[in-house]
Design an enzyme around this catalytic site. Sequence first.
Site, PDB file in Angstrom:
ATOM      1  N   ARG A 105      27.874  17.941  14.817  1.00 10.99           N
ATOM      2  CA  ARG A 105      28.181  18.673  15.973  1.00 10.99           C
ATOM      3  C   ARG A 105      29.524  19.596  15.851  1.00 10.99           C
ATOM      4  NH1 ARG A 105      30.382  18.231  21.437  1.00 10.99           N
ATOM      5  NH2 ARG A 105      31.925  17.089  21.105  1.00 10.99           N
ATOM      6  N   TYR A 121      16.377  12.965  20.905  1.00 12.44           N
ATOM      7  CA  TYR A 121      16.495  12.909  22.466  1.00 12.44           C
ATOM      8  C   TYR A 121      16.814  14.218  23.324  1.00 12.44           C
ATOM      9  CZ  TYR A 121      21.568  12.542  20.984  1.00 12.44           C
ATOM     10  OH  TYR A 121      22.905  12.721  20.492  1.00 12.44           O
ATOM     11  N   LYS A 158      29.352   4.551  30.570  1.00 10.60           N
ATOM     12  CA  LYS A 158      29.756   3.698  29.033  1.00 10.60           C
ATOM     13  C   LYS A 158      29.696   2.157  29.405  1.00 10.60           C
ATOM     14  CE  LYS A 158      32.331   5.682  26.109  1.00 10.60           C
ATOM     15  NZ  LYS A 158      32.453   5.981  24.690  1.00 10.60           N
ATOM     16  N   GLU A 192      18.475   7.089  29.628  1.00  8.03           N
ATOM     17  CA  GLU A 192      17.989   6.809  28.103  1.00  8.03           C
ATOM     18  C   GLU A 192      19.285   5.840  27.596  1.00  8.03           C
ATOM     19  OE1 GLU A 192      17.604  10.513  26.221  1.00  8.03           O
ATOM     20  OE2 GLU A 192      16.842  11.199  27.928  1.00  8.03           O
ATOM     21  N   SER A 244      28.476  17.883  24.883  1.00  6.46           N
ATOM     22  CA  SER A 244      28.258  16.133  25.271  1.00  6.46           C
ATOM     23  C   SER A 244      28.616  16.201  26.662  1.00  6.46           C
ATOM     24  CB  SER A 244      29.099  15.333  24.607  1.00  6.46           C
ATOM     25  OG  SER A 244      30.687  15.813  24.507  1.00  6.46           O
ATOM     26  N   CYS A 251      61.452 -15.835   9.648  1.00  9.54           N
ATOM     27  CA  CYS A 251      61.806 -16.708   8.605  1.00  9.54           C
ATOM     28  C   CYS A 251      62.977 -16.007   7.969  1.00  9.54           C
ATOM     29  CB  CYS A 251      60.570 -16.742   7.807  1.00  9.54           C
ATOM     30  SG  CYS A 251      61.270 -17.584   6.070  1.00  9.54           S
ATOM     31  N   CYS A 254      61.376 -15.859   0.475  1.00  9.73           N
ATOM     32  CA  CYS A 254      59.943 -16.706   1.156  1.00  9.73           C
ATOM     33  C   CYS A 254      58.562 -15.876   0.470  1.00  9.73           C
ATOM     34  CB  CYS A 254      59.861 -16.433   2.616  1.00  9.73           C
ATOM     35  SG  CYS A 254      58.444 -17.188   3.268  1.00  9.73           S
ATOM     36  N   ASP A 288       3.874   1.604  -1.163  1.00 15.69           N
ATOM     37  CA  ASP A 288       4.499   1.968  -2.319  1.00 15.69           C
ATOM     38  C   ASP A 288       3.531   2.273  -3.406  1.00 15.69           C
ATOM     39  OD1 ASP A 288       6.790   0.862  -1.444  1.00 15.69           O
ATOM     40  OD2 ASP A 288       6.733  -1.245  -2.306  1.00 15.69           O
ATOM     41  N   GLU A 313       0.889  -1.192   0.051  1.00 15.71           N
ATOM     42  CA  GLU A 313      -0.083  -0.072   0.040  1.00 15.71           C
ATOM     43  C   GLU A 313       1.015   1.275   0.084  1.00 15.71           C
ATOM     44  OE1 GLU A 313      -3.976  -1.320   2.466  1.00 15.71           O
ATOM     45  OE2 GLU A 313      -2.300  -0.961   3.489  1.00 15.71           O
ATOM     46  N   CYS A 368      57.447 -21.390   3.533  1.00 13.80           N
ATOM     47  CA  CYS A 368      58.731 -21.975   2.691  1.00 13.80           C
ATOM     48  C   CYS A 368      59.607 -23.095   3.382  1.00 13.80           C
ATOM     49  CB  CYS A 368      59.930 -20.785   2.288  1.00 13.80           C
ATOM     50  SG  CYS A 368      60.681 -20.132   3.680  1.00 13.80           S
ATOM     51  N   LYS A 415      22.342   4.917  25.575  1.00 12.56           N
ATOM     52  CA  LYS A 415      23.380   5.885  24.628  1.00 12.56           C
ATOM     53  C   LYS A 415      23.405   5.430  23.437  1.00 12.56           C
ATOM     54  CE  LYS A 415      27.748   8.073  25.534  1.00 12.56           C
ATOM     55  NZ  LYS A 415      28.377   7.986  23.979  1.00 12.56           N
ATOM     56  N   ASP A 436      24.779   4.713  19.639  1.00 19.66           N
ATOM     57  CA  ASP A 436      26.255   4.758  19.188  1.00 19.66           C
ATOM     58  C   ASP A 436      26.370   5.341  17.895  1.00 19.66           C
ATOM     59  OD1 ASP A 436      28.947   4.697  19.308  1.00 19.66           O
ATOM     60  OD2 ASP A 436      29.208   2.593  19.205  1.00 19.66           O
ATOM     61  N   CYS A 463      59.226 -22.198   8.654  1.00 19.32           N
ATOM     62  CA  CYS A 463      58.512 -21.474   8.112  1.00 19.32           C
ATOM     63  C   CYS A 463      57.196 -21.995   7.615  1.00 19.32           C
ATOM     64  CB  CYS A 463      58.979 -20.553   7.163  1.00 19.32           C
ATOM     65  SG  CYS A 463      57.866 -19.454   6.048  1.00 19.32           S
TER      66      CYS A 463
HETATM   67  S1  IVH Z   1      21.702  14.142  25.386  1.00 17.43           S
HETATM   68  C1  IVH Z   1      24.515  18.035  26.663  1.00 17.43           C
HETATM   69  N1  IVH Z   1      20.934  11.609  24.917  1.00 17.43           N
HETATM   70  O1  IVH Z   1      26.340  10.607  23.565  1.00 17.43           O
HETATM   71  C2  IVH Z   1      24.398  16.492  26.002  1.00 17.43           C
HETATM   72  N2  IVH Z   1      23.145  12.163  23.940  1.00 17.43           N
HETATM   73  O2  IVH Z   1      27.865  12.903  25.947  1.00 17.43           O
HETATM   74  C3  IVH Z   1      23.132  16.350  25.396  1.00 17.43           C
HETATM   75  N3  IVH Z   1      24.119  10.330  22.709  1.00 17.43           N
HETATM   76  O3  IVH Z   1      27.541  13.337  22.131  1.00 17.43           O
HETATM   77  C4  IVH Z   1      23.227  15.025  24.798  1.00 17.43           C
HETATM   78  N4  IVH Z   1      22.414   8.896  22.981  1.00 17.43           N
HETATM   79  O4  IVH Z   1      25.957  12.163  20.431  1.00 17.43           O
HETATM   80  C5  IVH Z   1      22.077  12.362  24.689  1.00 17.43           C
HETATM   81  N5  IVH Z   1      19.975   9.638  24.671  1.00 17.43           N
HETATM   82  C6  IVH Z   1      20.899  10.364  24.379  1.00 17.43           C
HETATM   83  C7  IVH Z   1      21.905  10.108  23.753  1.00 17.43           C
HETATM   84  C8  IVH Z   1      23.287  11.027  23.537  1.00 17.43           C
HETATM   85  C9  IVH Z   1      23.688   9.013  22.511  1.00 17.43           C
HETATM   86  C10 IVH Z   1      25.425  10.760  22.429  1.00 17.43           C
HETATM   87  C11 IVH Z   1      25.442  12.298  22.110  1.00 17.43           C
HETATM   88  C12 IVH Z   1      26.684  12.947  22.897  1.00 17.43           C
HETATM   89  C13 IVH Z   1      27.113  11.846  23.828  1.00 17.43           C
HETATM   90  C14 IVH Z   1      26.778  12.177  25.357  1.00 17.43           C
END
Ligand code: IVH
Length: 663
Positions: free
Chosen positions: A133, A219, A308, A110, A81, A418, A423, A36, A34, A405, A112, A114, A402
């Site tokens: 950024r 976020y 982390k 939340e 950050s 070797c 070789c 598409d 649908e 060889c 994090k 990547d 080796c």
């Molecule tokens: S809030 C003032 N929320 O992780 C910082 N960051 O240091 C506002 N990241 O560089 C960021 N998930 O790129 C926020 N749920 C999340 C995130 C998040 C990943 C990254 C972001 C930032 C670093 C946090």
Amino acid sequence: MDKIKNRINELIDKINKASYEYYALDNPTITDQEYDDIYNELLRLEKNYPELKREDSPTNRVGGEALSKFEKVRHETPMLSFDDIFNDEEIELFNERIKKTINNPTYTLEPKMDGLSGSLLYKNGVLIRAATRGDGIVGEDITLNVKTIKSVPLKLNKEIDIEVRGEIYMSKISFEKVNIEKRKNNEREFANPRNAAAGSVRQLDSKITATRDLDYMAYFIPNPENYGISTQHESLEFLKELGFKTNYKLNGFAKDYKDIINYIEDLSIKRETLPYVIDGVVLKVDNLEDEKKLGFTSRVPRWGIAYKFPATEVLTTLKEIKFTVGRTGKITPNAIFSPVHVDGSLVSKATLHNEDYVIEKDVRVGDIISIRKAGDVIPEVVEVKLDRRDKSLEPFKMITNCPICNTPLIKKEANHYCPNEKCQARHIEGLIHFASRDAMNIEGFGDRIVEDFYNEGYLTKIEDFYHLYKYKDELMTLEGFGEKSIDNLLNAITISKNNSLEKLIFALGIRYVGKKTAKLLSIYFGSMDKFMKSDYDTLKNIPEIGDIIAKSIVEYFKNENNVKLLYNLKELNINMEYKGEKIDSSNEKVFSKTFVITGTLSKPRDYYKEILENLGGNVTTSVTKKTDYVLVGDSPGNKYDKAISLGIRILNENDFNDLIIND
Ligand code: IVH
């Protein structure tokens, strides 16, 4: 006309609603078929009535004209950050520190994500700018690329002005798909989804970004008070209402240290099953008044922190210890284990360095071992699970000859070598090194292709790289290759002829001459001729060149084969001078000529532009009488027509490849 306009509006609304339900709410309401059908109807109408096409139409997500560079943009509010923390103790300290200023704080927790953070700017609800950024103050304008991301609304559910921040990322499945494609094209694979996302979003050609299936998780709102928001969790709800994908199913709350630890434990378990990579947990003080009270240090907000996860360790079975021979003859034992996913990438081998290392870890074939890989770091064997060892497993025994060889190995300090200069393995490694990125950077020539060409007899010594073009027709028939892939390899070889001296010096693989030393030597001597004539004393007098390096260089040039190699490379027009920023002017067909590039080519425009500019050509955007050549791809526009009417030479990609090969 009005009827058509209404229908277009209706289709856009339907598609946007379907996307919102699919991406933001995780709750598809129509089938793919649908979707598409209405999408194709919209495409048809927009094609027939281009004047009615809306700026926020979802058909704009396919990418547009390639850029020559990204414009810089200044963030209205700095894009900061958080500080990183790594263990429970640091979480407790963070909580204690907050409690000194705030009574009974609550936190939003939340995942994090990547990827890389991206700022989106909306005016009257329409996306007008997206930026990376950068250094937090100035980022790059990536609007065209971000418009291709399906979970980024081109138009919000409210007609407001707002800046939104979130993470641009690539799902695990899309990452695997991109790498399969890369493998097919003999291109370097991405190490992990984060690199893949960053690489894709920094493509100058948004049509390429559009094929990469990126995603966006919102976020953060920099000025939430403007929208009557008083907590971070309301920000997240507001973002969802506006049409963004948020992590509303996984985000959590905490009132104290114990809640935080429970959340982290719970998420660590779920982590592997998520469709995207997360590398930790972001903790934010929920109440915005409290955030204001806490404020910022000179670098980071005090009201939040990023925990982390420790590097993941994954268990697998050691299948084999395989020995490889490096270009210096050094023998390395490698652990070959059943493939496992670690932090988003599939790994199946790790170095075991040397005999002492294997003995110290007591690694035996058949053992259960744990593998660790943090971010971009190469995988390593952490330990053997001794409690799970089968008693019948044989202890490790170093080889004496080796593996290639069969020459008896010699031991110097901790390593085995070797000693046979002829070789085969040493040759292959030398060729791989010659082509590698920091050396001659002949893109596409990784281990597998060098080995294939070596085994087929096309590439047995360094000079052979520059004769490969003579065998193009034969190479194209090899399994796994075609005209396009061979053309790419031959182009890369041609480009490498113009490298500045330091790349060649490093590529020769002179013992102890690394990348930095090679640069130093090329700046000092300026040309290969002078470098070759240098003696021990001259070398020793160069700052940073010590006895070992000086001796090794003298030794290298004492060997007639090496002198002959350099003579041959010179004959083949390989640049032997230090260039600094200079341009190669030897290709008269390109030097000081003016080019225009139009239509869709197999690579981003910048690729062709860079080659032409390195050869002293000028690349301009409009076709005039002064244009010498127009390089034309698929579906060219009126530049092509104009070139024809002015009688300017037209080049297709094949002609381009012929033109830049300067024999
Ligand atoms: S809030 C003032 N929320 O992780 C910082 N960051 O240091 C506002 N990241 O560089 C960021 N998930 O790129 C926020 N749920 C999340 C995130 C998040 C990943 C990254 C972001 C930032 C670093 C946090």
